[in-house]
Design a protein around this motif. Structure first.
Motif, PDB file in Angstrom:
ATOM      1  N   PHE A  99      12.538  17.998  37.742  1.00  0.00           N
ATOM      2  CA  PHE A  99      11.341  18.489  37.077  1.00  0.00           C
ATOM      3  C   PHE A  99      11.583  18.840  35.620  1.00  0.00           C
ATOM      4  CE2 PHE A  99      10.819  19.019  41.546  1.00  0.00           C
ATOM      5  CZ  PHE A  99       9.472  18.819  41.781  1.00  0.00           C
ATOM      6  N   GLN A 100      10.520  18.701  34.846  1.00  0.00           N
ATOM      7  CA  GLN A 100      10.629  18.945  33.410  1.00  0.00           C
ATOM      8  C   GLN A 100      11.076  20.377  33.114  1.00  0.00           C
ATOM      9  OE1 GLN A 100       7.224  17.690  31.180  1.00  0.00           O
ATOM     10  NE2 GLN A 100       7.938  18.585  29.283  1.00  0.00           N
ATOM     11  N   GLN A 101      10.466  21.330  33.813  1.00  0.00           N
ATOM     12  CA  GLN A 101      10.854  22.731  33.602  1.00  0.00           C
ATOM     13  C   GLN A 101      11.893  23.157  34.635  1.00  0.00           C
ATOM     14  OE1 GLN A 101      10.049  24.268  30.924  1.00  0.00           O
ATOM     15  NE2 GLN A 101       8.628  22.695  30.243  1.00  0.00           N
ATOM     16  N   PHE A 102      12.673  22.231  35.093  1.00  0.00           N
ATOM     17  CA  PHE A 102      13.804  22.417  36.005  1.00  0.00           C
ATOM     18  C   PHE A 102      13.374  22.722  37.440  1.00  0.00           C
ATOM     19  CE2 PHE A 102      15.272  24.612  31.908  1.00  0.00           C
ATOM     20  CZ  PHE A 102      15.498  23.406  31.277  1.00  0.00           C
ATOM     21  N   GLY A 103      12.363  23.594  37.600  1.00  0.00           N
ATOM     22  CA  GLY A 103      11.880  23.886  38.958  1.00  0.00           C
ATOM     23  C   GLY A 103      12.914  24.547  39.847  1.00  0.00           C
ATOM     24  N   LEU A 104      13.838  25.293  39.237  1.00  0.00           N
ATOM     25  CA  LEU A 104      14.814  26.018  40.060  1.00  0.00           C
ATOM     26  C   LEU A 104      14.157  27.276  40.610  1.00  0.00           C
ATOM     27  CD1 LEU A 104      17.994  25.828  37.818  1.00  0.00           C
ATOM     28  CD2 LEU A 104      17.324  24.319  39.700  1.00  0.00           C
ATOM     29  N   PHE A 105      14.609  27.700  41.795  1.00  0.00           N
ATOM     30  CA  PHE A 105      14.120  28.953  42.345  1.00  0.00           C
ATOM     31  C   PHE A 105      14.940  30.087  41.747  1.00  0.00           C
ATOM     32  CE2 PHE A 105      13.165  25.945  45.904  1.00  0.00           C
ATOM     33  CZ  PHE A 105      11.799  25.937  45.698  1.00  0.00           C
ATOM     34  N   PRO A 106      14.311  30.945  40.955  1.00  0.00           N
ATOM     35  CA  PRO A 106      15.082  31.975  40.255  1.00  0.00           C
ATOM     36  C   PRO A 106      15.751  32.968  41.198  1.00  0.00           C
ATOM     37  CG  PRO A 106      12.718  32.226  39.840  1.00  0.00           C
ATOM     38  CD  PRO A 106      12.898  30.959  40.595  1.00  0.00           C
ATOM     39  N   TRP A 107      15.252  33.047  42.433  1.00  0.00           N
ATOM     40  CA  TRP A 107      15.832  34.017  43.374  1.00  0.00           C
ATOM     41  C   TRP A 107      16.985  33.410  44.179  1.00  0.00           C
ATOM     42  CZ3 TRP A 107      10.704  32.646  43.048  1.00  0.00           C
ATOM     43  CH2 TRP A 107      10.306  31.612  43.895  1.00  0.00           C
ATOM     44  N   LYS A 108      17.289  32.154  43.927  1.00  0.00           N
ATOM     45  CA  LYS A 108      18.423  31.540  44.623  1.00  0.00           C
ATOM     46  C   LYS A 108      19.568  31.311  43.639  1.00  0.00           C
ATOM     47  CE  LYS A 108      15.826  28.880  48.120  1.00  0.00           C
ATOM     48  NZ  LYS A 108      16.259  29.438  49.390  1.00  0.00           N
ATOM     49  N   TYR A 116      19.264  23.589  48.724  1.00  0.00           N
ATOM     50  CA  TYR A 116      17.877  23.689  49.208  1.00  0.00           C
ATOM     51  C   TYR A 116      17.380  22.439  49.939  1.00  0.00           C
ATOM     52  CZ  TYR A 116      12.805  24.236  49.043  1.00  0.00           C
ATOM     53  OH  TYR A 116      11.475  24.295  49.371  1.00  0.00           O
ATOM     54  N   TYR A 148      22.833  33.115  39.051  1.00  0.00           N
ATOM     55  CA  TYR A 148      21.388  32.927  39.175  1.00  0.00           C
ATOM     56  C   TYR A 148      20.897  32.144  37.960  1.00  0.00           C
ATOM     57  CZ  TYR A 148      21.129  36.120  43.112  1.00  0.00           C
ATOM     58  OH  TYR A 148      21.264  36.686  44.345  1.00  0.00           O
ATOM     59  N   TYR A 150      18.784  32.649  35.709  1.00  0.00           N
ATOM     60  CA  TYR A 150      18.616  33.358  34.436  1.00  0.00           C
ATOM     61  C   TYR A 150      19.937  33.504  33.691  1.00  0.00           C
ATOM     62  CZ  TYR A 150      20.690  37.803  35.974  1.00  0.00           C
ATOM     63  OH  TYR A 150      21.556  38.775  36.390  1.00  0.00           O
ATOM     64  N   ARG A 164      20.668  19.347  42.689  1.00  0.00           N
ATOM     65  CA  ARG A 164      19.816  19.572  43.850  1.00  0.00           C
ATOM     66  C   ARG A 164      19.197  18.258  44.317  1.00  0.00           C
ATOM     67  NH1 ARG A 164      14.793  23.478  43.101  1.00  0.00           N
ATOM     68  NH2 ARG A 164      14.200  21.842  41.640  1.00  0.00           N
ATOM     69  N   ALA A 165      18.763  17.436  43.321  1.00  0.00           N
ATOM     70  CA  ALA A 165      18.154  16.152  43.678  1.00  0.00           C
ATOM     71  C   ALA A 165      19.205  15.189  44.229  1.00  0.00           C
ATOM     72  CB  ALA A 165      17.466  15.552  42.460  1.00  0.00           C
TER      73      ALA A 165
ATOM     74  N   GLU B 158       4.309  25.059  40.097  1.00  0.00           N
ATOM     75  CA  GLU B 158       5.462  24.162  40.075  1.00  0.00           C
ATOM     76  C   GLU B 158       6.435  24.473  41.216  1.00  0.00           C
ATOM     77  OE1 GLU B 158       8.164  24.631  36.860  1.00  0.00           O
ATOM     78  OE2 GLU B 158       8.969  22.612  37.053  1.00  0.00           O
ATOM     79  N   MET B 159       6.574  25.774  41.537  1.00  0.00           N
ATOM     80  CA  MET B 159       7.504  26.164  42.603  1.00  0.00           C
ATOM     81  C   MET B 159       7.056  25.559  43.941  1.00  0.00           C
ATOM     82  SD  MET B 159       9.940  28.336  41.420  1.00  0.00           S
ATOM     83  CE  MET B 159      10.221  27.020  40.288  1.00  0.00           C
ATOM     84  N   VAL B 162       7.819  21.871  43.960  1.00  0.00           N
ATOM     85  CA  VAL B 162       9.217  21.608  44.291  1.00  0.00           C
ATOM     86  C   VAL B 162       9.401  21.639  45.809  1.00  0.00           C
ATOM     87  CG1 VAL B 162      11.579  22.483  44.112  1.00  0.00           C
ATOM     88  CG2 VAL B 162      10.097  22.519  42.108  1.00  0.00           C
ATOM     89  N   PHE B 166      10.460  18.470  48.259  1.00  0.00           N
ATOM     90  CA  PHE B 166      11.620  18.447  49.155  1.00  0.00           C
ATOM     91  C   PHE B 166      11.194  18.552  50.614  1.00  0.00           C
ATOM     92  CE2 PHE B 166      13.927  19.251  45.226  1.00  0.00           C
ATOM     93  CZ  PHE B 166      15.049  18.453  45.409  1.00  0.00           C
ATOM     94  N   PRO B 180      10.321  35.431  48.877  1.00  0.00           N
ATOM     95  CA  PRO B 180      11.265  35.918  47.868  1.00  0.00           C
ATOM     96  C   PRO B 180      10.638  36.110  46.492  1.00  0.00           C
ATOM     97  CG  PRO B 180      11.895  33.716  48.638  1.00  0.00           C
ATOM     98  CD  PRO B 180      10.794  34.181  49.520  1.00  0.00           C
ATOM     99  N   TRP B 257      17.991  39.087  40.994  1.00  0.00           N
ATOM    100  CA  TRP B 257      17.904  37.733  40.452  1.00  0.00           C
ATOM    101  C   TRP B 257      17.044  37.633  39.205  1.00  0.00           C
ATOM    102  CZ3 TRP B 257      12.885  36.176  40.365  1.00  0.00           C
ATOM    103  CH2 TRP B 257      12.033  36.714  41.333  1.00  0.00           C
TER     104      TRP B 257
END
Ligand SMILES: Nc1ncnc2c1ncn2[C@@H]1O[C@H](COP(=O)(O)OP(=O)(O)OP(=O)(O)O)[C@@H](O)[C@H]1O
Ligand SMILES: [Mg+2]
Lengths: 278, 262
Positions: A99-108, A116, A148, A150, A164-165, B158-159, B162, B166, B180, B257
């Protein structure tokens, strides 16, 4: 050194009829409308097995929308998408998006972000313990497993998104301007790293970008989307040698191709806008 | 020198910080004592008399019994508020129909001063344990619900994309994304709810049948036991401060986090 591309022979055919025998992705007569807004119409693109197709087009022409249709996140208004011969109605296994804005889960943590897709695909604990560190290492994030998002720079975050992909070992990778949100130097590093990874594990790839240079560097073919509603304006064969490296940028033909895409993409109205982005 | 002390204060774990707290509290106690020594003891109990009264209540077992009874009411009401507030909040955020249907009721109830509902609860449910727990619930519930809904709705689309990409199922979306993401917001609501619930507890014990810590306050008032009155109020205050501290600690634990409390 010059590895012949598996489908190089076929890439000589005129691009106006892009149907190919061993297409991994087949986009046929695709159109998408949002109410009165017709984003694109009659898009036909085939992506061969292990082929990288770059898509360029002005901002708002529907590149992300097209990618969403290919991934099965949204339904097209008409036409269809097939991946490995299966019509896409929802995201398929073996297809991964960056994803363009990375789409990472900030809590993981990095580890859990990379794990994931594998977990959702039902991988066992042992598989995850084995595979996740391998892909974290592949994208150069070893040592950051417990960080994390951040705590990471933009470039590192996108490495994580890439891992991840890749971790689900997809046969199709969909990339939505993956390097647009990182700085210029990091972008260059990531481009060549992605090419290196592709050489190791080649997948079919749709690579959306704003950058003409990036499109020519990454793509085996470059699809130019243009118009309102947008359509495929031209498909340009990029007959540059593989593997693509920094030297590719110095190849005399590279500049030619870049200029070709440039003039194809430009009309007077957009020239100024795009010149700024370049 | 000044700079040195300031930086010592910024060090969260530093002794200097706790020493400063202790000095400030001691100074407060001394000022209280001084003012009380010049005031009619029928209005203001001195610090030492208040502490004596608390010690007396501890010894007689009155405080222990009161706290036990109040704690049960409080935890029941607060626990229910947390469980219902978070789950309903998440459902409201995820299920559009539910949200549209219930939104106006929630707005109305959120705006209603809960104290005004107490006579109504009394006439419906009487004076027992349940109505008091319900009052605590109502006081705490809405800040938890409200913060949860707002939190869940701030989730970037977006979340979800994602997760879909998946191939996550609905349960996976809740487990990996919705919960979360929302929990830190809910924790803020819970922290607020902890304080409000305490107000609800005392209000319930005042207006419904007197029990627990509320009864202790009322009894000392009736008996003109000024030190006892101050003592019971001080106990409630300390309880409130402790609970808020617990709430904040929990909140920090769930938001590591975010990287806000480094
Ligand atoms: N869910 C939606 N509802 C309505 N309109 C939408 C929606 N998603 C996209 N659009 C519109 O479709 C058009 C194409 O959007 P899209 O995001 O695909 O463009 P893009 O080519 O990816 O642009 P960029 O290069 O800026 O990322 C835009 O005009 C956008 O406003
Ligand atoms: Mg886009």
């Amino acid at each position: 050194m010059n590895i012949p591309h598996p489908i190089a022979a076929e890439r000589k055919e005129p691009s106006a009829s892009p149907a190919r025998a061993n297409a991994r992705i087949r986009v046929q007569g695709l159109a998408k409308r949002y109410g009165a807004l017709e984003v694109f119409r009659n898009v036909n693109v085939d992506v061969g097995d292990r082929e990288i197709v770059a898509i360029v087009g002005p901002s708002g022409c529907g590149k992300t929308t097209l990618l969403r249709c290919i991934d099965g996140l949204i339904a097209p208004s008409s036409g269809k998408v097939e991946i490995s011969g299966v019509e896409v109605t929802a995201p398929l296994p073996g297809v991964a998006m960056v994803f363009q804005q990375f789409g990472l889960f900030p809590w993981k943590t990095v580890f859990n972000n990379v794990a994931y897709g594998l977990r959702l695909a039902g991988a066992s604990k042992a598989e995850i313990r084995e595979r996740v560190p391998r892909f974290i290492k592949l994208v150069g994030l070893a040592g950051f497993e417990d960080a994390y998002p951040y705590q990471l720079s933009g470039g590192m975050q996108q490495r994580c998104g890439l891992a991840r992909a890749l971790a689900i070992e997809p046969s199709v990778l969909l990339m939505d301007e993956p390097f647009a949100a990182v700085d210029a130097q990091t972008r260059e590093i990531l481009q060549f790293e992605l090419l290196r990874i592709w050489e190791v594990r080649p997948t079919s790839m749709v690579f959306v970008t704003h950058s003409i240079e990036e499109a020519v560097l990454m793509g085996h073919r470059v699809v130019v989307l243009k118009g309102r509603p947008a359509g495929v304006f031209e498909i340009i064969e990029v007959d540059l040698p593989h593997p693509r490296t920094r030297e590719t940028l110095m190849h005399p033909h590279f500049a030619q191709l870049r200029e070709h895409v440039w003039t194809t993409l430009m009309d007077e109205a957009r020239a100024a806008e795009l010149q700024l982005q370049r | 020198m000044r700079r040195g002390f300031e930086s010592m204060l910024q060090d969260k774990s530093g002794l200097a910080r706790y020493a400063t707290y202790a000095v400030a509290l001691a100074a407060g106690a001394i000022i209280w004592q001084l003012i009380a020594s010049r005031t009619n003891p029928a209005f203001l109990a001195s610090f030492t008399a208040t502490i004596d009264a608390i010690a007396g209540m501890v010894q007689s077992g009155a405080l222990g019994r009161a706290l036990a009874s109040s704690t049960l009411v409080y935890l029941t009401g607060l626990g229910a508020a947390i469980v219902v507030g978070i789950s309903l909040g998440l459902l409201l955020a995820r299920v559009r129909l539910l949200r549209v249907g219930l939104e106006s009721y929630i707005m109305v109830l959120y705006a209603t001063p809960m104290v005004a509902l107490i006579p109504f609860i009394m006439s419906m449910m009487g004076f027992g344990f349940a109505p008091k727990a319900l009052v605590v619930f109502l006081f705490a519930f809405f800040s938890i619900l409200y913060n949860t809904v707002e939190g869940a709705r701030s989730l970037k689309p977006e979340m979800l994309e994602v997760a879909q990409s998946f191939r996550s199922g609905e349960w996976g979306i809740w487990r990996d994304v919705l919960v979360p993401h929302t929990l830190p917001y809910s924790m803020t609501g819970i922290r607020q709810g902890i304080g409000r619930g305490l107000v609800g507890l005392v209000a319930g014990e005042f207006f419904l049948s007197g029990t627990g810590i509320g009864l202790l306050i009322m009894q000392s008032e009736r008996d003109f036991d000024v030190p006892g009155l101050y003592g019971s109020i001080l106990v409630v205050t300390i309880l409130g401060v402790l609970l808020m501290g617990i709430g904040r600690a929990l909140e920090n634990r769930f938001t590591a986090w975010r990287g806000l409390n480094r």
